[in-house]
Design an enzyme around this catalytic site. Structure first.
Site, PDB file in Angstrom:
ATOM      1  N   GLY A 239       0.766  -1.233   0.000  1.00  0.00           N
ATOM      2  CA  GLY A 239       0.000   0.000   0.000  1.00  0.00           C
ATOM      3  C   GLY A 239       0.794   1.279   0.000  1.00  0.00           C
ATOM      4  O   GLY A 239       0.222   2.371  -0.093  1.00  0.00           O
ATOM      5  N   GLU A 276       3.948  -6.903   1.007  1.00  0.00           N
ATOM      6  CA  GLU A 276       3.368  -7.100  -0.313  1.00  0.00           C
ATOM      7  C   GLU A 276       3.356  -5.814  -1.142  1.00  0.00           C
ATOM      8  O   GLU A 276       2.293  -5.328  -1.542  1.00  0.00           O
ATOM      9  CB  GLU A 276       1.936  -7.635  -0.165  1.00  0.00           C
ATOM     10  N   PRO A 277       4.513  -5.246  -1.439  1.00  0.00           N
ATOM     11  CA  PRO A 277       4.516  -4.039  -2.277  1.00  0.00           C
ATOM     12  C   PRO A 277       4.151  -4.380  -3.720  1.00  0.00           C
ATOM     13  O   PRO A 277       4.519  -5.435  -4.233  1.00  0.00           O
ATOM     14  CB  PRO A 277       5.969  -3.565  -2.173  1.00  0.00           C
ATOM     15  N   TYR A 319     -10.748   6.010 -11.149  1.00  0.00           N
ATOM     16  CA  TYR A 319     -10.373   6.602  -9.864  1.00  0.00           C
ATOM     17  C   TYR A 319     -10.223   8.123  -9.900  1.00  0.00           C
ATOM     18  O   TYR A 319      -9.893   8.722  -8.879  1.00  0.00           O
ATOM     19  CB  TYR A 319      -9.028   6.032  -9.392  1.00  0.00           C
ATOM     20  N   CYS A 347     -16.193   5.519 -27.192  1.00  0.00           N
ATOM     21  CA  CYS A 347     -17.480   6.206 -27.251  1.00  0.00           C
ATOM     22  C   CYS A 347     -18.031   6.411 -25.844  1.00  0.00           C
ATOM     23  O   CYS A 347     -19.070   5.866 -25.470  1.00  0.00           O
ATOM     24  CB  CYS A 347     -18.458   5.414 -28.121  1.00  0.00           C
ATOM     25  N   GLU A 348     -17.307   7.172 -25.040  1.00  0.00           N
ATOM     26  CA  GLU A 348     -17.675   7.516 -23.667  1.00  0.00           C
ATOM     27  C   GLU A 348     -17.082   8.887 -23.354  1.00  0.00           C
ATOM     28  O   GLU A 348     -15.898   9.136 -23.613  1.00  0.00           O
ATOM     29  CB  GLU A 348     -17.087   6.508 -22.664  1.00  0.00           C
TER      30      GLU A 348
END
Length: 423
Positions: A239, A276-277, A319, A347-348
């Protein structure tokens, strides 16, 4: 630090010109730097020197075989969250004893796969999962090494979609029930309760949530041991955030600063630490290279329409994430900057990489570089709008190799099958 720099007016990945890759591979494409991967892993691992610690790369950040193999050769283990990631880690050469399996919804097949492979441990996310692992391990005539994932109820103050350590999140066992569930695990057939695990979220730029969570973890270890229960391993997750180059230039904590928090809170516990990187190792080791298709002068703004879309890099859409975007040709010093929106062909309306970004003038056909795209870039790509799946390239000094071919439209359509009644 990364190894994507301007040389003689053009951007290079280590000693390979991006323009040369574009000529051979086409655009858009991802590029990973072996030197950056190596440096980031070593900096993180070296910060933990003297601790009994295993660094397991979080495969969900980037699951390319070349990336995993590069890190495995440096001694990294792997943190996986699916049977597919477990298969990738094993095939890339990660030792089974250096693999931990996390994730809230492991299937029976995935549990059996992990037990057959002989991995280091399964991080158990719930009491029903613990019972299921016990049943499967007993049926297989084996013992499952497990760690209970603790939900410490610590707010990581990060994006709501990547927060994992609060009680309302789906991850882990409430910290107030850990003693009860761990005591049960120690008595279950087919289970070896080895320790605890936790992960409070991703892209943390403040070390205090880590400190709060680790203090709570240390208290839980002491409490379990006081009741005669064995706790050998403490998986403290990943994290640690990285700088994406936001205009406020938020500076992420260094691995040394993070390691000091680990030492302050956990060094006296006499446990093996597992870390856990993911993003911290691979984020700045990758870029996405795209070509400008059109420069469109709109009524109120200028659009740079590029050939990469949100299907290739979804982070800005998903995000609201920021990625620094620069021209592949080095801008002339003092060049006039203009405000542009950088958008893709999907197409957004959400297919937007940046709004109001200050860039020097660029032309159709020019290359743009989206930095810090090595984590949660290619792994989240898709074929939305039936677009070819973006290829991946790795460089090593003056060499480069395609490490994932572009999945062409014909290949995508060939996966479809017509039912008999439509033939």
């Amino acid at each position: 630090m990364d190894h994507f720099t301007y040389k003689n007016g053009r951007m290079f990945a280590e000693d390979v010109a991006l323009a040369d890759i574009a000529k051979q591979v086409g655009t858009p494409f991802y590029v990973y730097s072996s030197a950056t991967l190596t440096r980031h892993y070593k900096v993180f691992a070296d910060a933990l020197a003297g601790l009994d610690a295993l660094v397991c790369f979080a495969v969900k950040a980037n699951s390319n075989q070349a990336v995993i193999r590069t890190l495995a050769k440096l001694g990294a283990g792997a943190d996986v969250v699916s049977g597919g990631e477990l298969t990738r880690a094993l095939q890339a050469g990660v030792k089974p004893g250096n693999i931990v399996f996390s994730g809230v919804g492991k299937s029976d097949g995935e549990i059996r796969m992990a037990l057959r492979a002989g991995i280091k441990q399964i991080n158990v996310e719930s009491e029903p999962e613990l019972d299921r692992i016990s049943t499967i391990a007993t049926e297989m005539g084996t013992v499952a090494p497990v760690a209970l994932r603790v939900n410490p109820d610590v707010d990581a103050h990060t994006h709501e979609k990547i927060s994992t350590g609060k009680l309302e999140n789906k991850f882990g066992i409430e910290w107030t029930r850990v003693h009860e569930v761990y005591t049960k695990a120690a008595k279950l057939p087919g289970i070896e309760a080895r320790g605890l695990a936790m992960h409070i979220g991703s892209q943390l730029l403040d070390l205090q949530p880590f400190r709060d969570a680790y203090v709570r973890a240390g208290d839980l270890v002491a409490m379990l041991r006081a009741d005669g229960l064995s706790v050998e391993v403490l998986d403290i997750g990943g994290g640690l955030g990285i700088p994406y180059g936001e205009t406020d230039e938020t500076i992420a904590p260094s691995p040394d600063q993070y390691a000091q928090v680990v030492r302050d809170t956990l060094s006296g516990l006499d446990v093996e630490l597992v870390l856990e990187p993911g993003r911290m190792i691979v984020g700045n080791a990758g870029i996405l290279v795209s070509r400008v298709v059109y420069v469109k002068e709109g009524a109120t703004r200028t659009f740079l329409i590029v050939d990469a879309g949100m299907n290739d890099l979804i982070r800005p859409t998903l995000y609201g994430a920021y990625h620094a975007i620069v021209p592949e040709r080095e801008p002339v010093k003092g060049a006039t900057l203009i405000d542009v929106d950088i958008v893709g062909p999907i197409c957004e309306t959400g297919d937007t990489f940046a709004k109001g970004r200050r860039l020097p003038h660029v032309n159709a056909g020019d290359l743009l570089v989206m930095r810090t795209a090595g984590a949660y870039g290619a792994v989240q790509s898709s074929t939305y709008n039936t677009r070819a799946l973006v290829p991946e390239v790795m460089v090593n000094d003056s060499q480069f190799a395609i490490v994932r071919e572009r999945l062409e439209v014909e290949d995508i359509i060939a996966l479809d099958r017509l039912p008999d009644w439509l033939e």
